[in-house]
Design a protein around this motif. Structure first.
Motif, mmCIF file in Angstrom:
data_model
loop_
_atom_site.group_PDB
_atom_site.id
_atom_site.type_symbol
_atom_site.label_atom_id
_atom_site.label_comp_id
_atom_site.label_asym_id
_atom_site.label_seq_id
_atom_site.Cartn_x
_atom_site.Cartn_y
_atom_site.Cartn_z
ATOM 1 N N GLN A 173 -29.333 -80.159 25.233
ATOM 2 C CA GLN A 173 -27.933 -80.083 25.785
ATOM 3 C C GLN A 173 -27.970 -79.463 27.492
ATOM 4 O O GLN A 173 -27.137 -79.815 28.184
ATOM 5 C CB GLN A 173 -27.326 -79.044 25.029
ATOM 6 N N GLU A 174 -29.009 -78.444 27.547
ATOM 7 C CA GLU A 174 -29.376 -77.957 28.988
ATOM 8 C C GLU A 174 -29.622 -79.199 29.959
ATOM 9 O O GLU A 174 -28.853 -79.315 31.065
ATOM 10 C CB GLU A 174 -30.490 -76.753 29.057
ATOM 11 N N LEU A 175 -30.326 -79.916 29.576
ATOM 12 C CA LEU A 175 -30.843 -81.050 30.347
ATOM 13 C C LEU A 175 -29.581 -81.992 30.549
ATOM 14 O O LEU A 175 -29.373 -82.707 31.819
ATOM 15 C CB LEU A 175 -32.245 -81.868 30.028
ATOM 16 N N GLU A 176 -28.686 -82.233 29.622
ATOM 17 C CA GLU A 176 -27.518 -83.249 29.896
ATOM 18 C C GLU A 176 -26.542 -82.789 30.784
ATOM 19 O O GLU A 176 -26.112 -83.376 31.414
ATOM 20 C CB GLU A 176 -27.129 -83.518 28.443
ATOM 21 N N ARG A 177 -26.389 -81.278 30.685
ATOM 22 C CA ARG A 177 -25.602 -80.745 31.686
ATOM 23 C C ARG A 177 -25.988 -80.938 33.160
ATOM 24 O O ARG A 177 -25.068 -81.247 34.238
ATOM 25 C CB ARG A 177 -25.425 -79.019 31.530
ATOM 26 N N PHE A 178 -27.338 -80.799 33.367
ATOM 27 C CA PHE A 178 -27.749 -80.995 34.640
ATOM 28 C C PHE A 178 -27.502 -82.533 35.246
ATOM 29 O O PHE A 178 -27.208 -82.753 36.406
ATOM 30 C CB PHE A 178 -29.421 -80.675 34.705
ATOM 31 N N GLU A 179 -27.981 -83.169 34.168
ATOM 32 C CA GLU A 179 -27.736 -84.849 34.445
ATOM 33 C C GLU A 179 -26.175 -85.381 34.934
ATOM 34 O O GLU A 179 -25.970 -85.971 35.668
ATOM 35 C CB GLU A 179 -28.190 -85.846 33.006
ATOM 36 N N GLY A 180 -25.197 -84.535 34.048
ATOM 37 C CA GLY A 180 -23.800 -84.869 34.393
ATOM 38 C C GLY A 180 -23.502 -84.275 35.799
ATOM 39 O O GLY A 180 -22.720 -84.988 36.611
ATOM 40 N N THR A 181 -23.998 -83.126 36.190
ATOM 41 C CA THR A 181 -23.713 -82.659 37.802
ATOM 42 C C THR A 181 -24.478 -83.762 38.787
ATOM 43 O O THR A 181 -23.887 -84.044 39.715
ATOM 44 C CB THR A 181 -24.541 -81.389 37.893
ATOM 45 N N LEU A 182 -25.569 -84.113 38.457
ATOM 46 C CA LEU A 182 -26.231 -85.026 39.316
ATOM 47 C C LEU A 182 -25.377 -86.581 39.261
ATOM 48 O O LEU A 182 -25.312 -87.129 40.283
ATOM 49 C CB LEU A 182 -27.742 -85.441 39.028
ATOM 50 N N GLY A 183 -24.707 -86.957 38.096
ATOM 51 C CA GLY A 183 -24.004 -88.112 37.934
ATOM 52 C C GLY A 183 -22.588 -87.748 38.931
ATOM 53 O O GLY A 183 -22.332 -88.838 39.743
ATOM 54 N N GLN A 184 -22.143 -86.714 38.985
ATOM 55 C CA GLN A 184 -20.720 -86.465 39.654
ATOM 56 C C GLN A 184 -21.503 -86.490 41.247
ATOM 57 O O GLN A 184 -20.510 -86.935 42.148
ATOM 58 C CB GLN A 184 -20.447 -85.048 39.419
ATOM 59 N N VAL A 185 -22.657 -85.935 41.519
ATOM 60 C CA VAL A 185 -23.067 -86.010 42.939
ATOM 61 C C VAL A 185 -23.111 -87.405 43.432
ATOM 62 O O VAL A 185 -22.731 -87.781 44.549
ATOM 63 C CB VAL A 185 -24.427 -84.988 42.946
ATOM 64 N N ARG A 186 -23.782 -88.151 42.656
ATOM 65 C CA ARG A 186 -23.800 -89.600 43.018
ATOM 66 C C ARG A 186 -22.450 -90.258 43.377
ATOM 67 O O ARG A 186 -22.345 -91.138 44.090
ATOM 68 C CB ARG A 186 -24.562 -90.415 41.770
ATOM 69 N N VAL B 278 -21.113 -79.379 45.579
ATOM 70 C CA VAL B 278 -21.736 -79.937 44.145
ATOM 71 C C VAL B 278 -23.164 -79.915 44.029
ATOM 72 O O VAL B 278 -23.517 -79.395 42.923
ATOM 73 C CB VAL B 278 -20.885 -81.221 43.745
ATOM 74 N N LEU B 279 -23.731 -80.216 44.963
ATOM 75 C CA LEU B 279 -25.414 -80.583 44.861
ATOM 76 C C LEU B 279 -26.068 -79.473 44.730
ATOM 77 O O LEU B 279 -26.934 -79.478 43.951
ATOM 78 C CB LEU B 279 -25.787 -81.349 46.097
ATOM 79 N N ARG B 280 -25.555 -78.365 45.199
ATOM 80 C CA ARG B 280 -26.255 -76.919 44.962
ATOM 81 C C ARG B 280 -26.388 -76.406 43.823
ATOM 82 O O ARG B 280 -27.200 -75.513 43.280
ATOM 83 C CB ARG B 280 -25.502 -75.691 45.930
ATOM 84 N N GLU B 281 -25.606 -76.848 42.618
ATOM 85 C CA GLU B 281 -25.622 -76.268 41.450
ATOM 86 C C GLU B 281 -26.854 -76.913 40.515
ATOM 87 O O GLU B 281 -27.177 -76.367 39.532
ATOM 88 C CB GLU B 281 -24.299 -76.836 40.595
ATOM 89 N N VAL B 282 -27.619 -77.882 41.089
ATOM 90 C CA VAL B 282 -28.616 -78.370 40.215
ATOM 91 C C VAL B 282 -30.019 -77.721 41.153
ATOM 92 O O VAL B 282 -29.956 -77.955 42.315
ATOM 93 C CB VAL B 282 -28.745 -79.889 40.265
ATOM 94 N N PRO B 283 -31.111 -77.207 40.232
ATOM 95 C CA PRO B 283 -32.255 -76.547 40.558
ATOM 96 C C PRO B 283 -32.881 -77.798 41.404
ATOM 97 O O PRO B 283 -32.849 -79.033 41.150
ATOM 98 C CB PRO B 283 -33.064 -76.368 39.499
ATOM 99 N N GLU B 284 -33.763 -77.238 42.543
ATOM 100 C CA GLU B 284 -34.177 -78.218 43.328
ATOM 101 C C GLU B 284 -35.172 -79.259 42.639
ATOM 102 O O GLU B 284 -35.439 -80.355 43.224
ATOM 103 C CB GLU B 284 -35.202 -77.484 44.563
ATOM 104 N N HIS B 285 -36.092 -78.565 41.799
ATOM 105 C CA HIS B 285 -37.084 -79.538 41.060
ATOM 106 C C HIS B 285 -36.633 -80.572 40.322
ATOM 107 O O HIS B 285 -37.154 -81.622 39.955
ATOM 108 C CB HIS B 285 -38.261 -78.756 40.470
ATOM 109 N N TRP B 286 -35.275 -80.499 39.555
ATOM 110 C CA TRP B 286 -34.789 -81.422 38.988
ATOM 111 C C TRP B 286 -34.056 -82.538 39.921
ATOM 112 O O TRP B 286 -33.633 -83.592 39.343
ATOM 113 C CB TRP B 286 -33.583 -80.883 38.096
ATOM 114 N N ARG B 287 -34.090 -82.286 41.165
ATOM 115 C CA ARG B 287 -33.348 -83.279 42.023
ATOM 116 C C ARG B 287 -34.410 -84.353 42.452
ATOM 117 O O ARG B 287 -33.915 -85.488 42.882
ATOM 118 C CB ARG B 287 -32.844 -82.563 43.300
ATOM 119 N N GLN B 288 -35.732 -84.213 42.428
ATOM 120 C CA GLN B 288 -36.764 -84.935 42.782
ATOM 121 C C GLN B 288 -37.054 -86.221 41.891
ATOM 122 O O GLN B 288 -37.265 -85.930 40.710
ATOM 123 C CB GLN B 288 -38.057 -83.987 43.217
ATOM 124 N N GLY B 289 -36.995 -87.355 42.553
ATOM 125 C CA GLY B 289 -37.338 -88.621 41.562
ATOM 126 C C GLY B 289 -36.533 -88.708 40.236
ATOM 127 O O GLY B 289 -35.332 -88.411 40.083
#
Length: 1019
Positions: free
Chosen positions: A370-383, A652-663
């Protein structure tokens, strides 16, 4: 009819719109219309005539010829006349058929002839304009306006030309012309087309009836051939008598043949009975030899019926044995399935216990996912925000490009509008060239149509001439075939006669009378082969061929006569057409050149809808300017939207930790967490489902085992009972097992044994009955002599056939003659009807075409009668003009001892009390006489039209050669006409008349067309 105002647009020599207001001129009483030759003086009267009747004043020019060639291509030719009838006022408008520039596209289109009639009573003249023309009486359709105009005026176009525009010049020619020259002038003046049409119609009807009578007579003579009607009737009578004798003879021969046929039938029946008796005795011996075989079949049938009763018990015993064995097998299988189900259930319980101990691991895996899916949703919004940002940047770029394009479009629109305004200045020259090319092409196309009609008539004549030649050849061939058929019929008739003579000779006996001539002496009987067949068929075929050939020859001759008549009509049609001056090649070349010129002008699309293009270009400039302002505003708004999108994206992009943004680090971690959670959940669910399935399977195996045991016990009991029943049933048949097995093989053949036995018994009974019946029917009779009976029958039949063939031939000949008589009678009736119809028509045709005591045709008689009326009316005018000195008359001629009055005209001089030719009159006297004739014609036509009153008349030319005294006398006569509230218009080009009659109109000629200017009197 009083003309008030005439308005002409693009009519004749008037290129623009010319308004001729007759109010002042009509009030003056007498007025003039002046101008150079060809200026358009008579065109004013053409305008009045065309407005009223759709025709020019002289009827030589069509309405299409009145289109002005000086006018602009877009101007429609049209005429409007305001006129009064008593206290009523009317307005009539006309547009002739014409070619005009198309409203859309290039080229031209055809404007149809249109007419409009309005009632404007009570409306002042100055208010009648545009659409304000009064009440609609008839509009658009010419065939509705024309009858209404004639009803209002009381006269037609031809009468209008006689009583309103006085043909004074034509009457001047009448005074000096010869008799032959005078006739066509009077025909044109008096308009005797009604009489000419009547004469032509009667002549055409009479010729058609005469041609039909001739054709019917040809058909009658063709059917009769070389014989007369009386000879045909006599031949029919003789053939009827001969047929009656032959019918009586044939009737006797039919009775004799019937008696021979009855004797032969009785003999053949008795011979058949003797033959049947011999066959029945042979069959009786054959039946006795089959008796032992039938006895053996009866014994086998009895044993097979006994064995059949045991077969059911045997089948039941075998079925019970098979069921007992199957039950044992099912019982063993159910026991094995129960053991396996018990082992499976134990293993499933152990697996379920293991998965219950892994619940904490499953919960932890679910929380991580569930935690990882929340990060993924935020990155989807960023895209999505990045996509919006890129779209905003693209819109900003697009808005900048649109601003530049709008600026270019505005510049191009300004340049296009300037070019179109330059082209507008060249349009009048192009329109005139296009109209001239169209008019030239129309003239050439009409000439081409006339040439086509001539060529078509010439081709039809040549084709019909070829058809006549073909039919002549065909008639010649059919005539030759008819001769050949006549020869063939004579040969076939001779062959038939020879065969009939051989038949008679074969039957001759010494001392017996000959059946043909009755003589008992036969010195030289006919010899030869009398057995040749087909002679009568050949004769019948030759007879039919002759009839067909005669019919074909009649049809060919009738078709040839009709074709010759049609050829004469085609030649007459061709002779009635004028031979064109130019040949097809030169004319087609001229048409092609004119069409190419017109097409090349029409292909110039620059001027098509030019005004619309200019208007559209002006609209385009306004639209381009507006579009540029909108584009500039859109560019400013797009830049602001891009700035707002960039700010929201970074927040919005600042809500996701830096290491999860890479690749794809977040994607891999989420995939692993989902896989672990799914594996643990799937293992637990699989264990639960396996335990449930194993329990259900164990319960089913237990039930199946109990059921298989019960079924095996029941099968063993049933087998024991079936064996007992089989033994009891076999003992009742008194068969041992060996006999049963043998008899069992014959059971399928029981029906065959019974059928064989029954058939044998029936054959024995039938044979016995047949022998008894035949013995009783034959009795003591002996076998008959069939050959002798057959020979007697053939002799009678041959004699009958000879008589019937002769009778048939005579009846066919009689039928053909009766058919000919029927056709001839019908044709005679038709000829009598046509002759009765032709009598009065032919007599009337001769009468009106000059075949009468006076040798005068009806149109000439009508001209002479009308001419006498005109002379009487003219003398009433001429007397006062000449102080009673001159009177016009038609002198009498003496032809063949008879008094006859032709179309010559003379003048009676009271000073000399003698008549003399009108050509001896001086110039002034001749003018007075011609003016009197013109006024006389007007008076007569008015009287014959119901006494209609004319408010205005026009006189065309004739004043230029008069001296002052004669002119004054003529004008005094015309002024007398005005005393009756009648206006007189003089059409002239002479200064002498212009100086004396100052009221009226001047026609001015300019390079761009003529113009009408009103004149005013000095007073």
């Amino acid at each position: 009819m009083r003309p008030i105002r005439l308005t002409m647009t693009a009519f004749g020599p008037y290129a623009g719109t010319e308004v001729v207001d007759f109010t002042a001129a009509m009030d003056a009483g007498i007025f003039g219309i002046y101008g150079e030759t060809g200026a358009g003086k008579t065109t004013i009267f053409d305008g009045i005539s065309f407005a009223l009747f759709g025709q020019s004043s002289g009827a030589e020019r069509s309405a299409e010829d009145m289109v002005c060639h000086h006018a602009h291509a877009t101007d429609l030719t049209k005429v409007e006349l305001v006129f009064d009838l008593g206290t009523e006022r009317y307005v009539v408008r006309r547009i002739p058929k014409q070619e005009r520039a198309a409203h859309r596209g290039t080229g031209t289109t055809t404007e149809p002839h249109q007419a409009y009639l309005f009632r404007a009573t009570g409306m002042p003249l100055e208010e009648i304009a545009g659409d304000n023309v009064g009440e609609v009486m008839a509009e658009k359709q010419v065939n509705r306006v024309d009858p209404e105009i004639e009803r209002l005026l009381g006269y037609n176009a031809a009468q209008f030309r006689q009583i309103v525009l006085l043909p004074q010049g034509d009457f001047r020619k009448i005074l000096t012309a010869t008799n032959d020259e005078r006739s066509p002038i009077l025909k044109r003046l008096f308009d005797v087309r009604l009489y000419e049409n009547f004469v032509e119609r009667i002549k055409r009807d009479a010729a058609a009836l005469y041609r039909e009578i001739s054709e019917e007579r040809v058909r009658r003579d063709t059917h009769l051939g070389d014989q007369s009607e009386e000879e045909l009737v006599e031949a029919i009578r003789l053939m009827n008598e001969e047929i009656a004798k032959l019918e009586s003879s044939v009737k006797s021969e039919i009775e004799a043949l019937a008696q021979c046929q009855r004797s032969l039938a009785a003999g053949e029946s008795l011979a058949e009975k003797f033959e049947a008796q011999a066959l029945a005795k042979d069959e009786e011996g054959s039946l006795l030899s089959e008796a032992d075989t039938i006895k053996e079949s009866k014994l086998r049938l009895a044993k097979a019926r006994s064995a059949q009763t045991v077969l059911v018990a045997e089948a039941a015993m075998r079925a019970a044995d098979e069921e007992a064995k199957a039950s044992q097998i099912r019982h063993a299988s159910a026991n094995d399935a129960l053991t396996s189900a018990q082992a499976t259930f134990s293993a499933a319980q152990e697996a379920l216990n293991r998965t219950d101990n892994q619940k904490n691991d499953r919960d932890a895996a679910h929380a991580r996912m569930q935690e990882l899916e929340r990060f993924e949703g935020t990155l989807g919004q960023v895209r999505e925000l990045q996509t919006d940002l890129e779209a905003s940047r693209a819109k900003t770029k697009s808005a900048a490009e649109k601003q530049a394009a709008a600026e270019r479009r505005l510049r191009d629109a300004d340049q296009e509008l300037a070019a179109l305004r330059d082209l507008q200045k060249e349009q009048p020259t192009y329109a005139r060239a296009l109209q001239d090319a169209g008019n030239a092409l129309s003239v050439l196309e009409r000439e081409s149509e006339a040439l086509t009609r001539f060529e078509t008539a010439e081709s039809k004549r040549d084709l019909q001439a070829a058809e006549v030649e073909r039919l002549q050849a065909e008639h010649k061939a059919r005539n030759g075939h008819l001769d050949a058929c006549n020869v063939a019929l004579k040969r076939a008739e001779q062959d038939l006669t020879d065969v009939q003579a051989l038949h008679v000779a074969r039957k001759l006996l010494p001392g017996e009378p000959c059946p043909a001539c009755g003589s008992r002496d036969h010195p030289d009987p006919a010899t030869g082969n009398s057995e040749r067949r087909g002679r009568h068929d050949q004769f019948e075929k030759a007879t039919q061929n002759l009839r067909d050939a005669e019919r074909d020859e009649v049809e060919a001759r009738t078709a040839l006569n009709a074709a010759k008549s049609l050829l004469a009509e085609k030649r007459s049609e061709l002779d009635a057409l004028d031979r064109p001056e130019r040949d097809r090649q030169s004319l087609d070349l001229a048409v092609a050149e004119a069409r190419d010129k017109k097409t090349s002008l029409e292909a110039d699309i620059r001027f098509a809808e030019l005004q619309d293009k200019i208007a559209a270009a002006e609209v385009s400039v306004e639209e381009a300017s507006s579009h540029y302002e909108r584009a500039r505003q859109e560019f400013s708004e797009a830049r602001d939207a891009e700035t707002r999108a960039n700010t929201f994206y970074e927040t919005v992009l600042r809500e996701v930790p830096e290491h999860w943004r890479q690749g794809n680090a977040l994607e891999k971690a989420l995939s692993a967490a989902v896989a672990r959670r799914d594996a643990l959940t799937a293992a637990h669910e699989k264990a639960v489902d396996g335990e449930k399935a194993a329990a259900i399977n164990l319960s089913g195996a237990q039930e199946a085992f109990a059921s298989a045991a019960a079924s095996a016990e029941r099968a063993n009991l049933a087998l024991s009972k079936a064996k007992t029943d089989f033994g009891e049933r076999l003992s009742t048949t008194k068969l041992d097992e060996a006999s049963f097995e043998a008899a069992k093989e014959d059971v399928p053949q029981c029906d065959l044994f019974e059928e064989q036995i029954n058939s044998y018994n029936q054959r024995v009974a039938a044979n016995k009955a047949q022998l008894e019946r035949l013995l009783q029917e034959i009795g003591q009779r002996t076998p008959p002599d069939i050959e002798a009976l057959t020979a007697a029958r053939d002799t009678a039949q041959s004699k009958l056939e000879d008589g019937q063939q002769t009778l048939t031939r005579l009846k066919r000949d009689l039928e053909a003659k009766l058919e000919t008589q029927q056709k001839v009678d019908a044709l005679l009736i038709r000829i009598a009807e046509l002759e009765a119809e032709y009598g009065p028509v032919g007599g009337l045709s001769d009468l009106v075409n000059g075949n009468n005591d006076r040798k005068v045709r009806l149109p000439d008689f009508a001209i002479a009668a009308m001419f006498d009326e005109v002379l009487v009316a003219a003398n009433q005018r001429l007397g006062p003009m000449t102080d009673g000195r001159y009177q016009l008359l038609r002198p009498d001629d003496i032809v063949g001892g008879r008094q006859k009055r032709g179309l010559d005209i003379a003048v009676f001089d009271a000073n000399t009390e003698k008549s003399r030719p009108t050509k001896t009159l001086s110039g002034g006297e001749g003018f007075q006489a011609s003016l009197a004739l013109a006024l006389g014609l007007s008076d007569v036509v008015q009287q014959n039209s119901g006494g209609i009153k004319l408010d205005a008349i026009f006189i065309d030319e004739g004043f230029g050669t008069l001296d002052e005294d004669t002119l004054n006398t003529a004008l005094e006569t015309l002024y007398e006409l005005t005393n009756d509230k009648r206006s007189v218009g003089l059409i002239s080009h002479t200064e002498q008349v212009k100086s004396m009659i100052t009221e009226g109109f001047d026609i001015e000629v300019t390079p761009s067309g003529s113009h009408v200017h009103p004149r005013r009197s000095a007073a």
